[in-house]
Design a protein around this motif. Structure first.
Motif, PDB file in Angstrom:
ATOM      1  N   ILE A  69     -12.828  -3.061   6.865  1.00 33.54           N
ATOM      2  CA  ILE A  69     -11.715  -1.843   7.426  1.00 33.54           C
ATOM      3  C   ILE A  69     -10.677  -1.685   6.274  1.00 33.54           C
ATOM      4  N   ALA A  70     -11.324  -2.492   5.202  1.00 33.87           N
ATOM      5  CA  ALA A  70     -10.618  -1.923   3.192  1.00 33.87           C
ATOM      6  C   ALA A  70     -10.753  -0.622   3.425  1.00 33.87           C
ATOM      7  N   MET A  71     -12.783  -0.579   3.068  1.00 34.94           N
ATOM      8  CA  MET A  71     -13.243   0.335   2.884  1.00 34.94           C
ATOM      9  C   MET A  71     -12.948   1.741   3.954  1.00 34.94           C
ATOM     10  N   GLU A  72     -12.488   1.434   5.219  1.00 36.14           N
ATOM     11  CA  GLU A  72     -11.686   3.104   6.263  1.00 36.14           C
ATOM     12  C   GLU A  72     -10.905   3.338   5.812  1.00 36.14           C
ATOM     13  N   ILE A  73      -9.968   2.331   5.674  1.00 38.31           N
ATOM     14  CA  ILE A  73      -8.741   2.583   5.130  1.00 38.31           C
ATOM     15  C   ILE A  73      -8.903   3.369   3.081  1.00 38.31           C
ATOM     16  N   ARG A  74      -9.443   3.236   2.775  1.00 37.11           N
ATOM     17  CA  ARG A  74      -9.357   4.044   1.790  1.00 37.11           C
ATOM     18  C   ARG A  74     -10.086   5.384   2.214  1.00 37.11           C
ATOM     19  N   GLU A  75     -10.843   5.759   3.045  1.00 34.17           N
ATOM     20  CA  GLU A  75     -11.975   6.397   3.409  1.00 34.17           C
ATOM     21  C   GLU A  75     -10.615   7.847   3.320  1.00 34.17           C
ATOM     22  N   GLU A  76      -9.492   6.728   4.898  1.00 33.59           N
ATOM     23  CA  GLU A  76      -8.399   7.360   5.346  1.00 33.59           C
ATOM     24  C   GLU A  76      -7.894   8.572   4.638  1.00 33.59           C
ATOM     25  N   LEU A  77      -7.241   7.051   4.183  1.00 37.20           N
ATOM     26  CA  LEU A  77      -6.186   7.555   3.196  1.00 37.20           C
ATOM     27  C   LEU A  77      -6.953   7.194   1.394  1.00 37.20           C
ATOM     28  N   PRO A  78      -6.922   7.727   0.729  1.00 39.31           N
ATOM     29  CA  PRO A  78      -8.022   7.547  -0.417  1.00 39.31           C
ATOM     30  C   PRO A  78      -6.521   7.137  -1.313  1.00 39.31           C
ATOM     31  N   ASP A  79      -5.583   7.962  -1.525  1.00 41.93           N
ATOM     32  CA  ASP A  79      -4.566   7.320  -1.863  1.00 41.93           C
ATOM     33  C   ASP A  79      -3.975   6.044  -1.806  1.00 41.93           C
TER      34      ASP A  79
ATOM     35  N   HIS B 207      -3.822   2.351  -1.995  1.00 43.37           N
ATOM     36  CA  HIS B 207      -4.160   1.022  -3.037  1.00 43.37           C
ATOM     37  C   HIS B 207      -4.695  -0.249  -2.023  1.00 43.37           C
ATOM     38  N   VAL B 208      -5.459  -0.721  -1.738  1.00 42.20           N
ATOM     39  CA  VAL B 208      -5.939  -1.839  -0.768  1.00 42.20           C
ATOM     40  C   VAL B 208      -6.134  -2.978  -1.761  1.00 42.20           C
ATOM     41  N   TYR B 209      -5.911  -4.301  -1.741  1.00 43.12           N
ATOM     42  CA  TYR B 209      -5.427  -5.605  -1.758  1.00 43.12           C
ATOM     43  C   TYR B 209      -6.329  -6.736  -1.410  1.00 43.12           C
ATOM     44  N   ILE B 210      -7.283  -6.965  -1.347  1.00 45.45           N
ATOM     45  CA  ILE B 210      -7.640  -8.526  -0.540  1.00 45.45           C
ATOM     46  C   ILE B 210      -7.527  -9.454  -0.744  1.00 45.45           C
ATOM     47  N   TYR B 211      -6.484 -10.702  -1.092  1.00 46.39           N
ATOM     48  CA  TYR B 211      -6.160 -12.027  -1.247  1.00 46.39           C
ATOM     49  C   TYR B 211      -7.355 -13.043   0.326  1.00 46.39           C
TER      50      TYR B 211
END
Lengths: 349, 349
Positions: free
Chosen positions: A188-198, A200-204
């Motif tokens: 999902i983090a990669m999907e978000i980054r692909e759709e919204l390149p600006d 920032h995604v953090y996984i805790y």
């Protein structure tokens, strides 16, 4: 050998079992409590599946179509089994719609229930609209809407994904690991980054459990190719300053308190035992294991065997499971049914 | 449909596939390069298996006996496949012993190769006799000898188990996670504590990956019931002070260097791709994935499908895998063969 096999649950495991049985000329009846087949990947609107990247509606939808096109398989949807009597080779099932089915054996592919995040209130779900679950993000992606903050529809600039929500948490009675949330969250983090390149995604996380080959395809790729950041932390609470969500906790590697603002917080929700399991166990006369999943014996003989002869279980009904392994177990459970029937035949011959 | 299915490899996956095929009246020939069936759990002398606790010789030995007693299954041991030509339904295999086999399809259940710890020289294997592998400890237990220091036969008082030896280690070209070593190490740690209650056992880890229900049965139980200690650490080297082994590294949670003496150090060795995979890929004309395992497609259609129609792969040949999942995949691959044959028949009918 003329009676069908009763398959309870029309998700990946049940669809696989039905297909296997039909392949060797054996009929099956799928009883599905929802109004259509496909199980959680379809009913919850999953997006691209781990690890193939195929859309759930195509991947699992294809399994549904294959079974629907198969003359040896019939389906009873919007129905449950209310009574199940008899012995191997000669079971009698009564359905909630009044129908009665004679069955040679039963395979329980009754899946799981997503953890309900309201049971982890300190992490803000149900209180702040921009605290969502992995399932909701899957739906945002699969619907084509895109990942947006529910409060006002804006594109998030900072997203936190919190792992182990409803998993590995004794405080709320969920001691087990849900097996696949780490990898799904990377995906999902990669999907978000692909759709919204600006964005920032953090996984805790507590421990990153991208086991086997997922390590390369999800853990490393998400960091190196998609710049997803992983932080080992204990999250204490999710609050709001009126504008942003505030994630508070401790970075366990640098031993520092963290207080970080986000636009969206995603709960990586775990897999609870199916809430219907106590009833399923009672109707079918099978045991549950200590956490409340359907209990199955070893895999070395007739695999997928529950405590009641002639009744088998496969997939996430038996514990947190990946889709791929659920499918393999569905096929294997079908083989166990056929193998047991063969033994009975050879003894009576 | 009269030709047998060629199964390459007689471990858990291959034994499961052969049994499934025989169940539905389909013959199979198992080609095994070693002199007997059973695969790594038998040939490497594993002790009690995860997660059932059954002895490998009983659990997998039972699968061997079932197949050996089955008239529809034959085995060619101490043999490999040297040529494989033809098309689905009509393959011709040549074996190293000169025999030729006509086959309808092939299932590659060729497993993995244990990581050789000499490739991680800074961790002391091959230099100090009391640095051993998880496989060696399994053998100490399964042989009845008990866990003893190889140097002098004494009972160790302090044992360190180092995880991820040959896994998640890019320096030595092994990026993948080997999936099951965390849980196997927890299991071994409990075995040691049971045999030697005065022995302290420490597990040094990056992430603890006791996924799914293993969390309760291994991670928590080993700590609470067996007092196994888990330390998140980066290990730099294993040396000796002439009397004890010295494990040096950094405790990554408290950010402190650690230098701790042990009697025995155990490498939790990972699962490499089978060293024969390049040859297997060439003989069978199938692709390898990026790490060198046999590449298989998605599970939604005919699962276990390699890049060559009519050739399937299951179990650890496709990537690090548990025994249970290897068995399920073996059964599922057998079903995929039958399903493909059915499709061919229906098209030619």
């Amino acid at each position: 050998m003329s009676k069908p096999v009763l398959i309870v649950g029309g998700g990946p495991a049940g669809l696989a079992a039905a297909h296997s049985l039909a392949t060797v000329g054996k009929s099956a009846v799928i009883v599905e409590k929802e109004d259509r087949l496909g199980g959680t990947p379809i009913l919850s609107g999953y997006a691209k599946l781990v690890p193939t990247g195929e859309w759930a509606k195509d991947a699992i939808g294809g399994m549904v179509k294959r079974v629907e096109d198969e003359p040896l398989v019939s389906a009873e949807t919007s129905a449950t089994v209310t009574a199940f009597d008899g012995t191997p080779g000669n079971f009698h099932a009564t359905l909630s719609n009044g129908k009665k089915i004679e069955a040679e054996a039963a395979i329980l592919c009754t899946g799981f229930t997503h953890f309900d995040s309201v049971n982890k209130p300190e992490w803000g779900f149900g209180m702040f609209p921009d605290v969502v679950t992995t399932t909701q993000v899957e739906q945002m992606i699969s619907s084509g809407q895109g990942v947006r903050c529910p409060s006002d529809g804006r594109k998030p600039q900072r997203v936190a994904i919190l792992l182990c929500v409803g998993s590995r948490d004794r405080q709320i009675g969920r001691e087990w690991c849900s097996k696949i949330c780490c990898t799904v969250s990377s995906n999902i983090a990669m999907e978000i980054r692909e759709e919204l390149p600006d964005c920032h995604v953090y996984i805790y996380y507590m421990d990153i459990r991208t086991f086997g080959l997922y390590e390369t395809k999800y853990y490393w790729r998400s960091q190196e190719e998609f710049k997803v950041k992983y932080i080992k932390a204990r999250i204490a609470e999710v609050t709001s300053d009126g504008e942003k969500l505030i994630v508070k906790g401790e970075d366990t590697l640098v031993k520092r308190p963290i207080t970080i603002p986000f636009d969206m917080v995603v709960h990586a929700i775990g897999m609870d035992p199916n809430v219907d399991n106590p009833e399923i166990a009672q109707v079918f006369g099978v045991d549950l294991e200590s956490h409340g999943h359907l209990d199955v014996g070893h895999t070395y003989g007739a695999m997928a065997q529950t405590s009641r002869p002639g009744v088998y279980a496969a997939g996430a009904s038996t514990g947190p499971e990946t889709i791929d392994d659920s499918i393999a177990q569905g096929h294997a459970a079908a083989m166990a049914v056929l193998s047991a029937a063969k033994e009975v035949l050879s003894k009576t011959a």
